[in-house]
Design a protein around this motif. Structure first.
Motif, PDB file in Angstrom:
ATOM      1  N   LYS A   2       0.838  -1.198   0.000  1.00 54.53           N
ATOM      2  CA  LYS A   2       0.000   0.000   0.000  1.00 54.53           C
ATOM      3  C   LYS A   2       0.869   1.242   0.000  1.00 54.53           C
ATOM      4  O   LYS A   2       2.041   1.202   0.352  1.00 54.53           O
ATOM      5  N   GLU A   3       0.290   2.347  -0.387  1.00 54.53           N
ATOM      6  CA  GLU A   3       1.040   3.599  -0.493  1.00 54.53           C
ATOM      7  C   GLU A   3       1.635   4.020   0.852  1.00 54.53           C
ATOM      8  O   GLU A   3       2.749   4.540   0.911  1.00 54.53           O
ATOM      9  N   LYS A   4       0.914   3.775   1.940  1.00 64.14           N
ATOM     10  CA  LYS A   4       1.430   4.136   3.265  1.00 64.14           C
ATOM     11  C   LYS A   4       2.718   3.368   3.578  1.00 64.14           C
ATOM     12  O   LYS A   4       3.672   3.926   4.115  1.00 64.14           O
ATOM     13  N   GLN A   5       2.757   2.095   3.211  1.00 62.07           N
ATOM     14  CA  GLN A   5       3.956   1.287   3.431  1.00 62.07           C
ATOM     15  C   GLN A   5       5.117   1.818   2.594  1.00 62.07           C
ATOM     16  O   GLN A   5       6.245   1.865   3.065  1.00 62.07           O
ATOM     17  N   HIS A   6       4.845   2.212   1.370  1.00 63.18           N
ATOM     18  CA  HIS A   6       5.893   2.776   0.509  1.00 63.18           C
ATOM     19  C   HIS A   6       6.470   4.035   1.142  1.00 63.18           C
ATOM     20  O   HIS A   6       7.685   4.230   1.161  1.00 63.18           O
ATOM     21  N   LYS A   7       5.601   4.894   1.652  1.00 66.62           N
ATOM     22  CA  LYS A   7       6.065   6.135   2.274  1.00 66.62           C
ATOM     23  C   LYS A   7       6.937   5.840   3.488  1.00 66.62           C
ATOM     24  O   LYS A   7       7.953   6.506   3.693  1.00 66.62           O
ATOM     25  N   LEU A   8       6.553   4.842   4.279  1.00 61.91           N
ATOM     26  CA  LEU A   8       7.348   4.500   5.462  1.00 61.91           C
ATOM     27  C   LEU A   8       8.714   3.943   5.078  1.00 61.91           C
ATOM     28  O   LEU A   8       9.726   4.263   5.702  1.00 61.91           O
ATOM     29  N   ILE A   9       8.755   3.135   4.025  1.00 61.41           N
ATOM     30  CA  ILE A   9      10.029   2.575   3.561  1.00 61.41           C
ATOM     31  C   ILE A   9      10.937   3.688   3.054  1.00 61.41           C
ATOM     32  O   ILE A   9      12.126   3.742   3.378  1.00 61.41           O
ATOM     33  N   ILE A  10      10.388   4.596   2.267  1.00 57.36           N
ATOM     34  CA  ILE A  10      11.183   5.707   1.739  1.00 57.36           C
ATOM     35  C   ILE A  10      11.659   6.601   2.875  1.00 57.36           C
ATOM     36  O   ILE A  10      12.810   7.032   2.897  1.00 57.36           O
ATOM     37  N   LYS A  11      10.793   6.858   3.838  1.00 60.10           N
ATOM     38  CA  LYS A  11      11.162   7.698   4.982  1.00 60.10           C
ATOM     39  C   LYS A  11      12.310   7.058   5.775  1.00 60.10           C
ATOM     40  O   LYS A  11      13.261   7.732   6.160  1.00 60.10           O
TER      41      LYS A  11
END
Length: 43
Positions: A2-11
């Motif tokens: 999900k997009e939220k998981q992608h954001k957390l990985i990038i962060k």
């Protein structure tokens, strides 16, 4: 993923620090890391 998981990985990637040994002995990796970090910031 999900997009939220992608954001957390990038962060997490952007928050990680490069060890001093790599900075001294393999400066070309710093350039690659900076380039990838720039692309992540654009996302």
């Amino acid at each position: 993923m999900k997009e939220k998981q992608h954001k957390l990985i990038i962060k997490a990637f952007l928050a990680s620090k490069i060890p001093q040994v790599i900075r001294q002995r393999a400066p070309e990796l710093i350039a690659v890391d900076s380039m990838i970090g720039g692309y992540c910031n654009q996302l």
